[in-house]
Motif scaffolding. Structure first.
Motif, PDB file in Angstrom:
ATOM      1  N   GLY A   6      15.999  12.848  -0.743  1.00 54.26           N
ATOM      2  CA  GLY A   6      15.036  13.887  -1.093  1.00 54.26           C
ATOM      3  C   GLY A   6      13.806  13.841  -0.202  1.00 54.26           C
ATOM      4  N   ALA A   7      13.328  12.632   0.075  1.00 51.51           N
ATOM      5  CA  ALA A   7      12.184  12.485   0.972  1.00 51.51           C
ATOM      6  C   ALA A   7      12.555  12.906   2.388  1.00 51.51           C
ATOM      7  CB  ALA A   7      11.691  11.041   0.962  1.00 51.51           C
ATOM      8  N   GLY A   8      13.788  12.614   2.798  1.00 54.48           N
ATOM      9  CA  GLY A   8      14.247  13.020   4.126  1.00 54.48           C
ATOM     10  C   GLY A   8      14.340  14.530   4.264  1.00 54.48           C
ATOM     11  N   ASP A   9      14.776  15.199   3.212  1.00 56.17           N
ATOM     12  CA  ASP A   9      14.844  16.664   3.245  1.00 56.17           C
ATOM     13  C   ASP A   9      13.451  17.270   3.380  1.00 56.17           C
ATOM     14  OD1 ASP A   9      17.573  16.474   2.995  1.00 56.17           O
ATOM     15  OD2 ASP A   9      17.582  16.844   0.820  1.00 56.17           O
TER      16      ASP A   9
ATOM     17  N   GLN B 191       8.279   5.987  -5.367  1.00 54.22           N
ATOM     18  CA  GLN B 191       7.839   7.259  -5.917  1.00 54.22           C
ATOM     19  C   GLN B 191       7.253   8.048  -4.751  1.00 54.22           C
ATOM     20  OE1 GLN B 191       4.826   6.915  -8.881  1.00 54.22           O
ATOM     21  NE2 GLN B 191       4.771   9.092  -9.304  1.00 54.22           N
ATOM     22  N   PHE B 192       7.959   9.080  -4.314  1.00 51.28           N
ATOM     23  CA  PHE B 192       7.519   9.888  -3.187  1.00 51.28           C
ATOM     24  C   PHE B 192       6.821  11.135  -3.688  1.00 51.28           C
ATOM     25  CE2 PHE B 192      11.047   7.527  -1.260  1.00 51.28           C
ATOM     26  CZ  PHE B 192      10.373   6.985  -0.188  1.00 51.28           C
ATOM     27  N   TYR B 193       5.820  11.570  -2.978  1.00 46.48           N
ATOM     28  CA  TYR B 193       5.122  12.801  -3.310  1.00 46.48           C
ATOM     29  C   TYR B 193       4.614  13.441  -2.032  1.00 46.48           C
ATOM     30  CZ  TYR B 193       1.122   9.618  -3.086  1.00 46.48           C
ATOM     31  OH  TYR B 193       0.222   8.678  -2.694  1.00 46.48           O
TER      32      TYR B 193
ATOM     33  N   ALA C 112      11.701  19.378   6.654  1.00 45.74           N
ATOM     34  CA  ALA C 112      11.035  20.667   6.489  1.00 45.74           C
ATOM     35  C   ALA C 112       9.610  20.645   7.043  1.00 45.74           C
ATOM     36  CB  ALA C 112      11.010  21.058   5.011  1.00 45.74           C
ATOM     37  N   GLY C 113       9.179  19.506   7.576  1.00 43.77           N
ATOM     38  CA  GLY C 113       7.853  19.410   8.172  1.00 43.77           C
ATOM     39  C   GLY C 113       6.766  19.028   7.195  1.00 43.77           C
ATOM     40  N   ILE C 114       7.137  18.514   6.038  1.00 43.65           N
ATOM     41  CA  ILE C 114       6.166  18.132   5.016  1.00 43.65           C
ATOM     42  C   ILE C 114       5.916  16.629   5.135  1.00 43.65           C
ATOM     43  CG2 ILE C 114       5.737  18.008   2.539  1.00 43.65           C
ATOM     44  CD1 ILE C 114       7.686  20.376   2.253  1.00 43.65           C
ATOM     45  N   LEU C 115       4.652  16.237   5.068  1.00 45.38           N
ATOM     46  CA  LEU C 115       4.291  14.818   5.102  1.00 45.38           C
ATOM     47  C   LEU C 115       4.635  14.198   3.755  1.00 45.38           C
ATOM     48  CD1 LEU C 115       2.907  12.573   6.752  1.00 45.38           C
ATOM     49  CD2 LEU C 115       0.805  13.201   5.588  1.00 45.38           C
ATOM     50  N   VAL C 116       5.517  13.210   3.764  1.00 39.79           N
ATOM     51  CA  VAL C 116       5.977  12.572   2.531  1.00 39.79           C
ATOM     52  C   VAL C 116       5.334  11.202   2.428  1.00 39.79           C
ATOM     53  CG1 VAL C 116       7.981  11.783   1.249  1.00 39.79           C
ATOM     54  CG2 VAL C 116       8.157  13.796   2.688  1.00 39.79           C
ATOM     55  N   VAL C 117       4.594  11.009   1.354  1.00 39.51           N
ATOM     56  CA  VAL C 117       3.905   9.739   1.104  1.00 39.51           C
ATOM     57  C   VAL C 117       4.528   9.118  -0.130  1.00 39.51           C
ATOM     58  CG1 VAL C 117       1.674   8.681   0.602  1.00 39.51           C
ATOM     59  CG2 VAL C 117       1.795  10.646   2.113  1.00 39.51           C
TER      60      VAL C 117
ATOM     61  N   LYS D 143       0.849  -1.191   0.000  1.00 39.88           N
ATOM     62  CA  LYS D 143       0.000   0.000   0.000  1.00 39.88           C
ATOM     63  C   LYS D 143       0.886   1.242   0.000  1.00 39.88           C
ATOM     64  CE  LYS D 143      -2.203  -1.893   3.771  1.00 39.88           C
ATOM     65  NZ  LYS D 143      -2.985  -1.759   4.973  1.00 39.88           N
ATOM     66  N   GLU D 144       0.226   2.402  -0.050  1.00 39.65           N
ATOM     67  CA  GLU D 144       0.957   3.643   0.096  1.00 39.65           C
ATOM     68  C   GLU D 144       1.502   3.732   1.521  1.00 39.65           C
ATOM     69  OE1 GLU D 144      -1.075   6.752  -2.951  1.00 39.65           O
ATOM     70  OE2 GLU D 144      -2.040   6.491  -1.026  1.00 39.65           O
ATOM     71  N   VAL D 145       2.646   4.383   1.655  1.00 42.03           N
ATOM     72  CA  VAL D 145       3.311   4.480   2.948  1.00 42.03           C
ATOM     73  C   VAL D 145       3.688   5.919   3.239  1.00 42.03           C
ATOM     74  CG1 VAL D 145       4.233   2.134   2.938  1.00 42.03           C
ATOM     75  CG2 VAL D 145       5.537   3.964   1.883  1.00 42.03           C
ATOM     76  N   VAL D 146       3.836   6.216   4.518  1.00 38.95           N
ATOM     77  CA  VAL D 146       4.337   7.505   4.963  1.00 38.95           C
ATOM     78  C   VAL D 146       5.798   7.305   5.357  1.00 38.95           C
ATOM     79  CG1 VAL D 146       4.121   9.336   6.674  1.00 38.95           C
ATOM     80  CG2 VAL D 146       2.077   8.234   5.772  1.00 38.95           C
ATOM     81  N   TYR D 147       6.665   8.118   4.779  1.00 34.79           N
ATOM     82  CA  TYR D 147       8.101   8.048   5.052  1.00 34.79           C
ATOM     83  C   TYR D 147       8.399   8.761   6.364  1.00 34.79           C
ATOM     84  CZ  TYR D 147      12.992   9.357   4.775  1.00 34.79           C
ATOM     85  OH  TYR D 147      14.318   9.553   5.064  1.00 34.79           O
TER      86      TYR D 147
END
Length: 153
Positions: free
Chosen positions: A107-110, A140-142, A114-119, A62-66
């Motif tokens: 990139g997802a870690g950056d 594929q992170f967004y 920054a406080g952005i939810l990365v899925v 499924k989709e995941v949160v990093y």
């Protein structure tokens, strides 16, 4: 807790040995008992490893949160902490090290810092299975807007 599991395995082994020795000519019983005990021992081993919380090498379906990652190039592994949609707790995933995957996770870690939810989800998932990450597959992170992620009450 692990001593309880060890003690129960020893107790099951002793009971099986006693049953095999005390019933000398019942071959049908023995032919059913031995495979059943092997099956129980194997399932207990996998259950015990799952209880300990070791990282998994299987990819999420499924989709995941990093949350975070640690790349260890010398060992050849990347440890990624992810929470699947619908799960309450994160799970540690272990993937083979590759420069491309490390750049994606960096990139997802950056964005996470920054406080952005990365899925993210795994791209090229044909056919869908939970085998370890293949060479032609990648994350594929967004960035997901909070109104889509937060539950609506």
């Amino acid at each position: 807790m692990e001593y309880t599991i060890y003690a129960s395995l020893v107790l099951i082994t002793l009971m099986c040995l006693w049953a095999i020795i005390s019933i000398p000519k019942n071959y049908l019983f023995k032919s059913l008992l031995i495979p059943a005990m092997i099956l129980i021992a194997i399932s207990t081993w996998y259950t015990y490893n799952a209880i300990l919380g070791y990282g998994t090498e299987f990819k999420p379906t499924k989709e995941v949160v990093y949350h975070s990652h640690v790349a260890i190039k010398s060992v050849g592994k990347i440890y990624v902490l992810l929470t699947a949609f619908g799960d309450d707790e994160p799970r540690l995933h272990i993937y083979p090290w590759s420069e491309e995957l490390e750049k994606q996770l960096q990139g997802a870690g950056d964005q996470q810092k920054a406080g952005i939810l990365v899925v993210g989800m795994i791209k090229k998932n044909d056919p869908p299975n939970s085998l370890p990450l293949q060479d032609d597959e990648q994350f594929q992170f967004y960035i997901m807007p909070p109104n889509e992620w937060m539950p609506k009450d």
